[in-house]
Design an enzyme around this catalytic site. Structure first.
Site, short mmCIF file in Angstrom:
data_model
loop_
_atom_site.label_atom_id
_atom_site.label_comp_id
_atom_site.label_asym_id
_atom_site.label_seq_id
_atom_site.Cartn_x
_atom_site.Cartn_y
_atom_site.Cartn_z
N LYS A 328 57.89 30.99 21.31
CA LYS A 328 58.63 32.10 21.84
C LYS A 328 57.98 32.88 23.15
CE LYS A 328 60.58 34.01 18.42
NZ LYS A 328 61.57 35.37 17.84
N GLU A 370 51.27 42.86 10.32
CA GLU A 370 51.98 41.80 10.52
C GLU A 370 51.10 40.65 9.31
OE1 GLU A 370 54.79 41.10 11.94
OE2 GLU A 370 54.80 42.66 13.72
#
Ligand SMILES: NC(=O)c1ccc[n+]([C@@H]2O[C@H](COP(=O)([O-])OP(=O)(O)OC[C@H]3O[C@@H](n4cnc5c(N)ncnc54)[C@H](O)[C@@H]3O)[C@@H](O)[C@H]2O)c1
Ligand SMILES: [Zn+2]
Length: 546
Positions: A328, A370
């Site tokens: 992405k 994360e």
């Protein structure tokens, strides 16, 4: 796990370097030529003279088989410990791995590193000491013969991914580089149109050039190295010099530092810099930086001249475990984050955790959030390790840190391989982001992404608990793990209704229902569409919202 196999033309120092590497790692050293001589009871020169080259090659192939069988591969990687000291260090004969079958065998048995050297220097070295055991050069004009052999073998050597140019290096320096490579993890990532490798290991920054060549980028290719002034000052020189060493032609492109510059205007400025630098369709864009650089450079690479090759060298923890994987790319619009973009798969991702030594602590923390997220989504062992805290060193650029990054990456790779275009399951990566994005927005983006996601993950766990869908200890464990890593676990006193409204706004703009990723257990999440508003509001208020 696995052997470290050194190959390359005669005179490149395989045996000396191999001995040094083995000594440093405490591994057994095997010099294939020496083994063949011992077993035959005569020097290689005599084997050639009495039985011919074919016989010698047969002996070599048999020895490759035998050595390869001495490593048992249960798994391609031992993620918890990295490649440990089980395999041997092997120096092959100069011609052994020219044979594709031998090469494939050795590449499966561990890591193969090709030592190369300036051709002139090699010719000098091998013709200088004629008394050495080099039967192939036992001809009238050894210099010409060495040149011919070098040319003939060039292609076979080039097929080996890891290369070290030894021309200007001492034995110790070459050994050090071999050890860096041997400590690297390699993850192949498959997508519908192909496959690329992620290499992860301390010190890999200086191997980018040869890795690009091994990934198929031809010599002489233009490489636009995109970074911001912060990162460029620290690492650009090393990267560019590695590229030049590999006969690539780097030129620097600069974007301003900060999320506020993740815009179309910055992409346009990159197009201009690409054109000025002479980048054409055969060129490559290399992103050297955090997630912002990767997203902008990737989008520019996807669109410049309808797409040029793209390579990622993430330099923040967040970009290493998250942003650089999955293809992405994109920019923010005035109306919101990441609203314009493209899927762009890289040719290669090169992760060198040693660059994290310079990353500011708040940036580090964002990445840790994360990593914890990836543990909750798909790796309970990683979560347990993180739960235990930062440990004595608390660093991410030691061996343990690299192994943790590897684990977190594995989770992301598994998810994106299953859902490359984000049509379903990939949404699990948004654990903690539903509430997180709303908090970032309400704070006018003064709250850090990692902090917002941390609070969001607790909220998700509490919601799962309230719905009776989670094991009773999950929320508490997540909270403690986040606390250990100095991440916030209480919501700022925003109005709970306002948080809900911000989430609803997000949902409306993206044209989909409000999706929740809820942890059932550590290592197991599910996607839930409709969570009642009153459950959400009461959890948010419990966490500190007003
Ligand atoms: N494409 C994806 O799949 C994806 C996934 C997650 C996040 N993202 C995007 O990533 C971005 C956030 O990335 P980020 O957190 O890496 O932020 P960032 O790129 O802004 O980097 C953070 C800061 O650290 C500095 N820095 C980077 N590496 C350094 C180093 N080694 N030493 C010292 N300073 C260094 C940068 O100059 C910057 O100031 C967001 O825009 C987000 O949307 C994209
Ligand atoms: Zn995130």
């Amino acid at each position: 796990m696995g052997h470290i196999v050194l190959t390359g033309f005669m005179g490149t120092g395989k045996t000396t370097v191999g001995g040094e590497v083995a000594r440093r790692l405490g591994r057994q050293f095997v010099d294939m030529d020496a083994v063949i001589e011992t077993r035959a009871g005569k020097p290689i020169r005599s084997i050639f003279d009495q039985h011919g080259e074919t016989t010698f090659r047969r002996m070599e192939a048999a020895l490759c088989q035998e050595l390869a069988q001495q490593v048992t591969h249960t798994e391609p990687l031992d993620l918890a410990h990295g490649r440990k000291t089980e395999g041997m260090v092997i120096a092959t004969g100069g011609g052994s791995l020219v044979d594709p079958a031998n090469r494939a065998l050795m590449m499966r048995s561990g890591i193969v590193v090709c030592l190369n050297c300036d051709a002139g220097e090699i010719l000098q070295r091998v013709t200088r000491d004629r008394e050495q055991n080099r039967p192939l050069l036992n001809v009238a004009d050894p210099h010409a013969e060495a040149g011919r052999l070098l040319e003939a073998r060039r292609k076979a050597y080039a097929a080996i991914p890891w290369q070290i140019d030894t021309t200007a290096l001492s034995i110790e320096e070459v050994a050090e580089r071999v050890i860096e490579i041997a400590g690297a993890f390699t993850f192949p990532v498959r997508y519908s149109g192909g496959q690329y490798d992620i290499h992860l290991g301390n010190g890999l920054l200086s191997h980018i050039g040869s890795s690009l060549r091994a990934a198929g980028i031809p010599g002489g290719a233009q490489i636009a190295v995109v970074s911001n002034p912060t990162v460029a000052a620290l690492y650009r020189e090393e990267v560019e010099s590695s590229l030049r060493e590999a006969q690539l032609e780097p030129f620097a492109c600069s974007i301003p530092d900060g999320e506020q510059h993740k815009t179309l205007a910055t992409v346009a400025s990159l197009y201009e810099q690409f054109l000025l630098g002479g980048l054409d369709r055969s060129g490559t864009v290399l992103s050297l930086g955090g997630g912002v650089t990767g997203d902008v450079a990737g989008f520019a690479a996807a669109t410049f001249m309808r797409g040029v090759r793209f390579v990622q060298m993430p330099t923040t923890l967040l970009a290493m475990v998250d942003a650089s994987v999955g293809g992405k790319t994109g920019v923010d619009l005035p109306q919101g984050k990441n609203l314009a973009g493209a899927f762009k798969q890289p040719e290669l991702v090169m992760i060198d955790p040693s660059v994290l030594a310079t990353l500011p602590v708040e940036e580090m923390r964002s990445g840790v959030a994360e990593v914890i997220k990836h543990g909750i989504i798909g790796d309970p062992t990683l979560f347990v390790e993180l739960e235990a805290g930062a440990g004595a060193t608390g660093t991410w650029w030691d061996e343990r840190g690299a192994a943790r990054i590897a684990r977190a990456l594995r989770v992301k790779i598994n998810v994106v391989e299953e859902d490359p275009f984000e049509q379903g399951w990939r949404a699990v990566l948004n654990l903690g982001h539903t509430v997180g994005h709303a908090l970032e927005r309400l704070s006018a983006f003064t709250m850090r992404h990692g902090s917002a996601v941390a609070i969001g993950m607790i909220a998700a766990a509490r919601i799962a608990e309230a719905l009776g869908q989670a094991e009773p200890t999950v929320a508490q464990r997540i909270k403690e793990a986040l606390t250990t890593w100095n991440l916030p676990v209480r919501c700022p006193p925003f109005d709970a209704e306002a948080i809900w409204a911000a989430m609803a706004h997000d949902k409306k703009r993206r044209g989909r229902s409000l999706r929740w990723v809820l942890p059932r257990a550590i290592g197991e999440v599910e996607i839930v569409e409709d969570v009642p508003q009153d459950v959400v509001l009461s959890v948010l208020q419990d966490l500190g919202a007003s």
